[in-house]
Design an enzyme around this catalytic site. Sequence first.
Site, short mmCIF file in Angstrom:
data_model
loop_
_atom_site.label_atom_id
_atom_site.label_comp_id
_atom_site.label_asym_id
_atom_site.label_seq_id
_atom_site.Cartn_x
_atom_site.Cartn_y
_atom_site.Cartn_z
N SER A 160 10.02 5.22 -3.42
CA SER A 160 9.59 4.46 -2.44
C SER A 160 8.67 5.02 -1.37
O SER A 160 8.69 5.97 -1.36
CB SER A 160 10.89 4.18 -1.64
OG SER A 160 10.79 3.61 -0.58
N SER A 161 7.89 4.10 -0.81
CA SER A 161 6.75 4.55 0.01
C SER A 161 7.57 5.09 1.06
O SER A 161 7.20 5.86 1.83
CB SER A 161 6.00 3.38 0.69
OG SER A 161 5.40 2.63 -0.44
N ARG A 162 8.94 4.46 1.85
CA ARG A 162 9.64 5.04 2.60
C ARG A 162 10.15 6.47 2.48
O ARG A 162 10.81 7.12 3.65
CB ARG A 162 10.73 4.07 2.94
CG ARG A 162 10.10 2.73 3.75
CD ARG A 162 11.44 2.05 4.26
NE ARG A 162 11.01 0.85 5.13
CZ ARG A 162 10.72 -0.25 4.71
NH1 ARG A 162 11.15 -0.72 3.62
NH2 ARG A 162 10.13 -1.31 5.49
N GLY A 199 0.87 -1.16 0.04
CA GLY A 199 0.24 0.09 0.10
C GLY A 199 0.85 1.38 0.18
O GLY A 199 2.12 1.13 -0.31
N GLY A 231 5.45 4.32 -8.99
CA GLY A 231 6.12 2.99 -9.37
C GLY A 231 5.09 1.67 -9.34
O GLY A 231 5.13 0.77 -9.99
N HIS A 232 4.47 1.71 -8.13
CA HIS A 232 3.38 0.66 -7.91
C HIS A 232 2.31 0.75 -9.19
O HIS A 232 1.84 -0.44 -9.66
CB HIS A 232 2.43 0.69 -6.73
CG HIS A 232 3.22 0.67 -5.45
ND1 HIS A 232 3.37 1.82 -4.59
CD2 HIS A 232 3.80 -0.48 -4.81
CE1 HIS A 232 4.16 1.28 -3.61
NE2 HIS A 232 4.27 0.20 -3.62
N LYS A 237 13.22 -2.58 -8.50
CA LYS A 237 13.77 -1.70 -7.43
C LYS A 237 14.38 -2.54 -6.20
O LYS A 237 15.08 -2.42 -5.41
CB LYS A 237 12.66 -0.73 -6.88
CG LYS A 237 12.77 -0.15 -5.38
CD LYS A 237 13.49 0.97 -5.44
CE LYS A 237 13.78 1.76 -4.11
NZ LYS A 237 12.94 1.42 -2.95
#
Length: 278
Positions: free
Chosen positions: A185-187, A31, A36-37, A149
């Site tokens: 990145s979600s991060r 989620g 990217g997703h 990635k």
Amino acid sequence: MKICRTKKSLSSLSAAWHRAGETVAIVPTMGFLHEGHLSLVRLARKKARRVVVSVFVNPTQFGPNEDFAQYPRDEKRDFALLRAEGVDAVFAPTPEEMYGADATVSLVESKLSKVMCGAFRPIHFAGVLTVVLKLFNVSRADVAVFGRKDAQQLAVIRRMVRDLDVPVKIVGAPLVREKDGLALSSRNTYLSAADRVRALALHEALDAAQADFRAGKTDAGRATAKIEKALAKACEKVDYAVAVDADTLEPVRTLGRGTLLAVAAWVGKTRLIDNHLL
Ligand code: PAF
């Protein structure tokens, strides 16, 4: 778009699609979706008639001192993005639905998962493989799409599928970057404005190594030492900078086509990864 909260509802849906002669692709995610997703979703759409996206922050792949609790979550926004992409179903179970309280089996890969990120995150890949195999079993997907990635994750999943004869085709999708080169990145949401600037060092060091390679410099040791030096200047800590075969993750001495240059480093309190496939 169907929203499946239980394993049974997704399995029944997928069985009905298969009975109608339709193929199914799954895009596993945790989620907090970004471009990217969505690129994985678009690729999945080309590979199968039906597309399922799982949205599940998997507790078993986080170590005790890692960011499971802080990991960003926004289900409403995720579902809206997926609906706009024409996704057929979302699978968003609770941890209790996904794992029985007394579950005692997990899947351990004993070589590829022990190097690179695995050396710093000892339980991570067992958690990833276990949840990914469960997602394959529940969704009965014909195809699964993963981003390059997470190059090590992709290699470890491919190995699981090969060694356990899992009947699913794994598709690797290109890494997506921001305009300034930062890998999505979600991060990245953890990064302050100043840290985000420092984080560009990861892709800049890899770009420089790729340019050196194109100029004929193929000594892997020199390349990784140069990357590590550049990262050490910008980052709090460099976990690794390696040149490995992209499939076996074994170190190479000479850079060539198919060599994966991969890094992991800490910027502030955020651990970032990036890679270039030569
Ligand atoms: O790459 C991820 O987001 C996760 O590791 C995955 C594959 C969804 C398993 O939880």
